[in-house]
Design a protein around this motif. Sequence first.
Motif, short mmCIF file in Angstrom:
data_model
loop_
_atom_site.label_atom_id
_atom_site.label_comp_id
_atom_site.label_asym_id
_atom_site.label_seq_id
_atom_site.Cartn_x
_atom_site.Cartn_y
_atom_site.Cartn_z
N ALA A 14 0.84 -1.20 0.00
CA ALA A 14 0.00 0.00 0.00
C ALA A 14 0.88 1.25 0.00
O ALA A 14 1.89 1.32 0.70
CB ALA A 14 -0.91 -0.01 1.22
N GLY A 15 0.46 2.21 -0.82
CA GLY A 15 1.24 3.43 -0.98
C GLY A 15 2.23 3.39 -2.12
O GLY A 15 2.78 4.43 -2.50
N GLY A 16 2.43 2.21 -2.67
CA GLY A 16 3.37 2.05 -3.77
C GLY A 16 2.77 2.39 -5.12
O GLY A 16 1.62 2.85 -5.22
N SER A 17 3.56 2.14 -6.16
CA SER A 17 3.17 2.49 -7.53
C SER A 17 3.42 1.32 -8.48
O SER A 17 4.31 0.50 -8.25
CB SER A 17 3.96 3.70 -8.02
N SER A 63 -12.93 6.73 -7.70
CA SER A 63 -12.07 6.03 -6.75
C SER A 63 -10.59 6.14 -7.08
O SER A 63 -9.75 5.87 -6.22
CB SER A 63 -12.48 4.56 -6.66
N VAL A 64 -10.26 6.50 -8.32
CA VAL A 64 -8.84 6.56 -8.70
C VAL A 64 -8.40 7.97 -9.09
O VAL A 64 -7.20 8.19 -9.33
CB VAL A 64 -8.53 5.58 -9.86
N THR A 65 -9.31 8.89 -9.15
CA THR A 65 -8.97 10.26 -9.54
C THR A 65 -7.92 10.84 -8.61
O THR A 65 -8.04 10.75 -7.39
CB THR A 65 -10.23 11.14 -9.53
N GLY A 66 -6.90 11.42 -9.22
CA GLY A 66 -5.81 12.00 -8.45
C GLY A 66 -4.69 11.03 -8.14
O GLY A 66 -3.62 11.43 -7.69
N THR A 78 0.11 1.83 -27.98
CA THR A 78 0.23 1.41 -26.58
C THR A 78 -0.44 2.41 -25.67
O THR A 78 -0.35 3.62 -25.89
CB THR A 78 1.71 1.26 -26.19
N VAL A 79 -1.13 1.91 -24.67
CA VAL A 79 -1.74 2.74 -23.64
C VAL A 79 -1.14 2.34 -22.29
O VAL A 79 -0.79 1.18 -22.07
CB VAL A 79 -3.28 2.60 -23.63
N TYR A 80 -1.00 3.33 -21.42
CA TYR A 80 -0.38 3.11 -20.12
C TYR A 80 -1.35 3.53 -19.01
O TYR A 80 -2.21 4.38 -19.21
CB TYR A 80 0.90 3.94 -19.99
N LEU A 81 -1.15 2.94 -17.85
CA LEU A 81 -1.89 3.36 -16.66
C LEU A 81 -0.88 3.46 -15.52
O LEU A 81 -0.39 2.44 -15.03
CB LEU A 81 -3.00 2.38 -16.30
N GLN A 82 -0.54 4.68 -15.16
CA GLN A 82 0.34 4.92 -14.03
C GLN A 82 -0.51 4.95 -12.77
O GLN A 82 -1.43 5.77 -12.65
CB GLN A 82 1.09 6.24 -14.19
N MET A 83 -0.20 4.08 -11.83
CA MET A 83 -0.99 3.96 -10.61
C MET A 83 -0.11 4.30 -9.41
O MET A 83 0.86 3.59 -9.14
CB MET A 83 -1.55 2.54 -10.47
N ASN A 84 -0.46 5.37 -8.73
CA ASN A 84 0.28 5.81 -7.55
C ASN A 84 -0.60 5.71 -6.30
O ASN A 84 -1.82 5.60 -6.41
CB ASN A 84 0.75 7.26 -7.74
N SER A 85 0.03 5.77 -5.16
CA SER A 85 -0.68 5.72 -3.87
C SER A 85 -1.68 4.56 -3.85
O SER A 85 -2.85 4.73 -3.48
CB SER A 85 -1.41 7.04 -3.62
N LEU A 86 -1.21 3.40 -4.22
CA LEU A 86 -2.10 2.25 -4.33
C LEU A 86 -2.64 1.83 -2.97
O LEU A 86 -1.97 1.95 -1.94
CB LEU A 86 -1.37 1.08 -4.99
N LYS A 87 -3.88 1.35 -3.01
CA LYS A 87 -4.57 0.91 -1.81
C LYS A 87 -4.96 -0.57 -1.97
O LYS A 87 -5.12 -1.04 -3.09
CB LYS A 87 -5.84 1.73 -1.62
N PRO A 88 -5.18 -1.25 -0.87
CA PRO A 88 -5.65 -2.66 -0.98
C PRO A 88 -6.91 -2.79 -1.82
O PRO A 88 -7.09 -3.80 -2.52
CB PRO A 88 -5.87 -3.05 0.48
N THR A 118 -4.19 -8.33 -16.39
CA THR A 118 -2.98 -8.47 -15.59
C THR A 118 -3.35 -8.24 -14.13
O THR A 118 -4.10 -7.34 -13.80
CB THR A 118 -1.89 -7.49 -16.06
N GLN A 119 -2.82 -9.08 -13.27
CA GLN A 119 -3.18 -9.05 -11.86
C GLN A 119 -2.40 -7.97 -11.13
O GLN A 119 -1.18 -7.87 -11.25
CB GLN A 119 -2.90 -10.39 -11.20
N VAL A 120 -3.12 -7.17 -10.37
CA VAL A 120 -2.52 -6.19 -9.46
C VAL A 120 -2.96 -6.54 -8.05
O VAL A 120 -4.16 -6.63 -7.78
CB VAL A 120 -2.95 -4.76 -9.82
N THR A 121 -2.01 -6.73 -7.17
CA THR A 121 -2.30 -7.05 -5.78
C THR A 121 -1.60 -6.04 -4.89
O THR A 121 -0.39 -5.86 -4.99
CB THR A 121 -1.85 -8.47 -5.43
N VAL A 122 -2.37 -5.39 -4.04
CA VAL A 122 -1.83 -4.38 -3.13
C VAL A 122 -1.99 -4.91 -1.71
O VAL A 122 -3.12 -5.15 -1.25
CB VAL A 122 -2.56 -3.04 -3.29
N SER A 123 -0.88 -5.08 -1.04
CA SER A 123 -0.92 -5.59 0.33
C SER A 123 -0.97 -4.44 1.33
O SER A 123 -0.41 -3.37 1.09
CB SER A 123 0.30 -6.47 0.59
#
Length: 124
Positions: A14-17, A63-66, A78-88, A118-123
């Motif tokens: 959690a909190g990672g990218s 839920s993901v804005t910002g 190609t399309v990208y999705l940068q994900m910051n401040s990840l939550k469980p 693609t699997q994303v898992t946030v601990s």
Amino acid sequence: QVQLVESGGGLVQAGGSLRLSCAASGRTFSRSAMGWFRQAPGKEREFVAVLSWNGVNTYYADSVTGRFTISRDNAKNTVYLQMNSLKPDDTAVYYCATSKPYTVRRDAMGYDYWGQGTQVTVSS
């Protein structure tokens, strides 16, 4: 044959990218919006983000804005999705998809091609 291939998923605290990528092949997608959806276990697939074919219009789920940013490189299809401040709660299988030409939709019905996810898992 149209193919979308996602990559970049994984396990993060959690909190990672993470940065997801989706490479499209088989035809040009320069007239299509490209979107990201996700599906958590036991839940319906939900909209995450979409970027119009010309890069002008961008929409995000509340839920993901910002925290998440969608971008695209038309030259690379190609399309990208940068994900910051990840939550469980962001834990899910993430899918990219291409829209029907010249549409920008937030519902899955507006998309005609999908990746395998693609699997994303946030601990926590």
